[in-house]
Scaffold this motif. Structure first.
Motif, short mmCIF file in Angstrom:
data_model
loop_
_atom_site.label_atom_id
_atom_site.label_comp_id
_atom_site.label_asym_id
_atom_site.label_seq_id
_atom_site.Cartn_x
_atom_site.Cartn_y
_atom_site.Cartn_z
N VAL A 46 33.63 19.63 48.73
CA VAL A 46 33.90 20.58 49.82
C VAL A 46 32.62 21.31 50.21
N VAL A 47 31.85 21.75 49.22
CA VAL A 47 30.61 22.47 49.51
C VAL A 47 29.62 21.56 50.25
N LEU A 48 29.46 20.32 49.78
CA LEU A 48 28.51 19.40 50.42
C LEU A 48 28.95 19.08 51.85
N ALA A 49 30.24 18.84 52.05
CA ALA A 49 30.73 18.56 53.40
C ALA A 49 30.52 19.76 54.32
N SER A 50 30.71 20.97 53.79
CA SER A 50 30.49 22.19 54.59
C SER A 50 29.02 22.33 54.97
N ILE A 51 28.13 22.01 54.02
CA ILE A 51 26.69 22.06 54.30
C ILE A 51 26.33 21.05 55.39
N ASP A 52 26.87 19.84 55.27
CA ASP A 52 26.58 18.80 56.27
C ASP A 52 27.08 19.22 57.65
N LEU A 53 28.28 19.78 57.73
CA LEU A 53 28.82 20.24 59.01
C LEU A 53 27.95 21.35 59.60
N ALA A 54 27.53 22.28 58.75
CA ALA A 54 26.68 23.38 59.22
C ALA A 54 25.34 22.86 59.75
N ILE A 55 24.76 21.89 59.05
CA ILE A 55 23.46 21.35 59.48
C ILE A 55 23.60 20.55 60.78
N LEU A 56 24.65 19.77 60.90
CA LEU A 56 24.87 19.02 62.14
C LEU A 56 25.08 19.98 63.31
N THR A 57 25.79 21.07 63.08
CA THR A 57 25.99 22.07 64.13
C THR A 57 24.67 22.73 64.50
N PHE A 87 29.50 20.24 75.46
CA PHE A 87 30.05 20.56 74.15
C PHE A 87 31.51 20.13 73.99
N SER A 88 32.18 19.86 75.07
CA SER A 88 33.56 19.38 74.94
C SER A 88 33.60 17.94 74.43
N TRP A 89 32.47 17.24 74.57
CA TRP A 89 32.40 15.86 74.07
C TRP A 89 31.69 15.76 72.72
N LEU A 90 30.71 16.63 72.50
CA LEU A 90 29.87 16.47 71.31
C LEU A 90 30.55 16.92 70.02
N TRP A 91 31.76 17.44 70.10
CA TRP A 91 32.48 17.73 68.86
C TRP A 91 32.70 16.43 68.07
N ALA A 92 32.68 15.31 68.81
CA ALA A 92 32.86 14.01 68.14
C ALA A 92 31.72 13.73 67.16
N LEU A 93 30.55 14.34 67.43
CA LEU A 93 29.42 14.16 66.52
C LEU A 93 29.79 14.61 65.11
N LEU A 94 30.46 15.75 64.99
CA LEU A 94 30.79 16.28 63.68
C LEU A 94 31.78 15.38 62.95
N ILE A 95 32.80 14.91 63.66
CA ILE A 95 33.82 14.06 63.04
C ILE A 95 33.23 12.71 62.62
N ILE A 96 32.51 12.08 63.55
CA ILE A 96 31.93 10.77 63.25
C ILE A 96 30.86 10.91 62.16
N GLU A 143 28.37 13.34 81.79
CA GLU A 143 29.03 14.42 81.07
C GLU A 143 28.37 14.72 79.72
N VAL A 144 27.60 13.78 79.20
CA VAL A 144 26.95 13.95 77.90
C VAL A 144 25.45 13.72 78.08
N SER A 145 24.64 14.63 77.58
CA SER A 145 23.19 14.51 77.67
C SER A 145 22.68 13.61 76.55
N ARG A 146 22.14 12.46 76.91
CA ARG A 146 21.59 11.57 75.88
C ARG A 146 20.33 12.14 75.26
N THR A 147 19.62 12.97 76.01
CA THR A 147 18.45 13.65 75.44
C THR A 147 18.86 14.56 74.30
#
Length: 516
Positions: A46-57, A87-96, A143-147
């Motif tokens: 749980v801690v490692l997954a939380s760290i990964d989510l925080a860093i991706l954000t 940002f309505s599309w990039l939430w997929a980044l966190l899940i994937i 709708e999504v910035s590739r940059t």
């Protein structure tokens, strides 16, 4: 004959113990393998997954700020606006992202830091390939910035390993996610394993003790790097100790055990352990890029070993890496090199640069460049000093260096050597193709005879500005130890190994470990 009888007795003992366990398994039921330990790992996951989510954000936020506030100032190609639905599309980044990290086993496997960093880069590369494919196939470029996606990728592959390192360091100190382990074999190999686990605390293992068949060792303590570990019993006691201690991770470190006995022991242990790691008698065998294969019909295990530096594509990749990174280093280092040249000129008479003939790839000789750190009559100074100092002569013969006071070195030279700045001109050797950024040491011509059989491995690669020897002890390792390290590097070469050694070199240089 005595040895044969001993081997037969040991084999009969293991077969008898194997049979006894099979007959008694209902009378003495073991907990499900890894049951309690698996539950104990949940907080760490749980801690490692939380760290990964925080860093991706964080990576996504930094990429957004760079795209919106920095890139438009650099070039008009980038307008000072992004799609409002970004940002309505990039939430997929966190899940994937979390899915791919979990798929690669990065919440369950225990890897060394550089192995884990490689897996993190591999996983994030897969994440962004998937995202870019979704953007292209879904026609979402408006709708999504590739940059932003590319910037997020570049930031995340840097921050994720650092975040993991800090997170695991905190977890280890807090005792969260630590797995206890038993080592079967209290001999030299077992102690070597224990020392490795003590040194690599990033793996998160805690040694409970040893098991050993030598009755003289039972109930004794085994010293490993200043720590005493008990010998808790013989191999036959493993099941009882697993029940009593909850340990489900075993390491078998008895490489001299006959193969038939070793197979019987491992098969018996596997019934109740979550994992059994076997240390075979294959030391110095190449390990990076080795593929394990097997035959169902013959129950045979085999290892496929490749010579990575014989592959033309690998040779090309290493050369391109040297040219690109070497050019960047040269651009950054030029102002510093100019200041060093001026200081050398002001300190002592003589040229700024020093070149010496060295042994290159395939035994070809080349001129290796350095900043001059010695007086011009250094050979005469050395000869007289060694004649007057027997201890210094012994040190010179063993290490081919004077690790303490060296009368040949100038004042500026001492400073340059302390931070390895005297080797900066070797960047020109790299760009010329005589050397590589990472590789074996460029050996002197007089050292050619000392290379011995190691020459067949070492001379397959271009000499390097840095290498495995430099980050593993440098001048604190004698000549024979250096040859073993550099032969291992050549046999195990990979581009990721070069990258990891370059990064580790920075820490070694700043800490001034082994610099004389």
């Amino acid at each position: 004959m005595a040895n044969m009888s001993q081997d037969l007795a040991q084999h009969n003992f293991i077969e008898r113990a194997d049979k006894d366990l099979f007959l008694a398994k209902d009378a003495y039921p073991l907990p499900l393998a890894g049951g309690r330990q698996s539950m104990a790992q949940i907080p760490a996951v749980v801690v490692l997954a939380s760290i990964d989510l925080a860093i991706l954000t964080l990576a996504l936020s930094l990429a957004f700020l760079i795209r919106l506030n920095v890139l438009p100032l650099v070039t008009p190609i980038f307008p000072m606006a992004v799609p409002p639905t970004l940002f309505s599309w990039l939430w997929a980044l966190l899940i994937i992202g979390i899915f791919c990290l979990a798929y690669e086993g990065l919440y369950t496997k225990r890897l060394h830091f550089w192995q884990e960093a490689k897996q993190l880069v591999k996983s994030m590369t897969l994440v962004f390939i998937i995202l870019l494919a979704l953007v292209s196939l879904g026609k979402l470029s408006g709708e999504v910035s590739r940059t932003v996606l590319v910037l997020t990728y570049l930031i995340s592959v840097i921050l994720l390993p650092l975040g993991r390192f800090l997170g695991k360091s905190v977890l280890t100190r807090a005792g969260i996610g630590i797995q206890p382990v038993l080592i079967l074999g209290a001999g030299d190999t077992g102690r070597l394993v224990a020392n490795s686990l003590l040194r690599e605390r990033y793996l998160g293992y805690r040694i409970i003790g040893f098991l050993d068949e030598d009755r003289a060792n039972i109930a004794r303590n085994v010293p490993v790097n200043g720590t005493l570990f008990p010998v808790l019993g013989s191999f036959r006691d493993s099941d009882r100790l697993m029940r009593e201690t909850g340990v489900r991770n075993l390491i078998v470190a008895v490489p001299d055990m006959p193969s038939r006995d070793l197979v019987g022991l491992v098969n018996r242990l596997q019934r109740s352990a979550a994992s059994v790691t076997v240390i075979p008698d294959l030391f110095d065998l190449p390990v990076l890029g080795v593929e394990a294969d097997y035959s169902f019909d013959d129950r045979m295990l085999s290892f496929r070993i490749r010579n990575n530096l014989a592959n033309p594509l690998n040779i090309l990749a290493k050369r391109l890496f040297d040219l690109v990174v070497g050019s960047l280093i040269l651009v950054v280092a030029l102002p510093l090199m100019t200041l060093i040249a001026i200081a050398i000129k002001l300190d002592s008479p003589g040229p700024v640069f020093f070149s010496h003939r060295r042994i290159g790839r395939g035994g070809r000789e080349f001129r290796c460049y350095k900043f001059r750190t010695m007086y011009q009559n250094n050979d005469e100074i050395l000869r007289k000093y060694l004649e007057d100092n027997p201890q210094a002569r012994y040190e010179w013969e063993r290490f081919a260096k004077l690790r303490g006071y060296d009368p040949r070195v100038t004042r500026v030279g001492r400073l340059l050597r302390k931070f390895s700045l005297d080797e900066l001109p070797q960047i020109f050797n790299v760009l010329k193709g005589d050397m590589s950024l990472v590789g074996p040491r460029p050996y002197l011509l007089r050292e050619a005879a000392k290379l011995g059989r190691s020459a067949s491995s070492i001379l397959l690669a271009r000499p390097g500005i840095t290498g495995l020897w430099q980050v593993s002890g440098r001048n604190n390792i004698d000549f024979e130890g250096r040859l073993k390290l550099e032969s291992w590097y050549v046999r195990n070469w990979s581009l990721w190994l070069d990258i990891s050694l370059l990064v580790r070199t920075v820490g070694v240089v700043l800490a001034r470990r082994g610099a004389y």
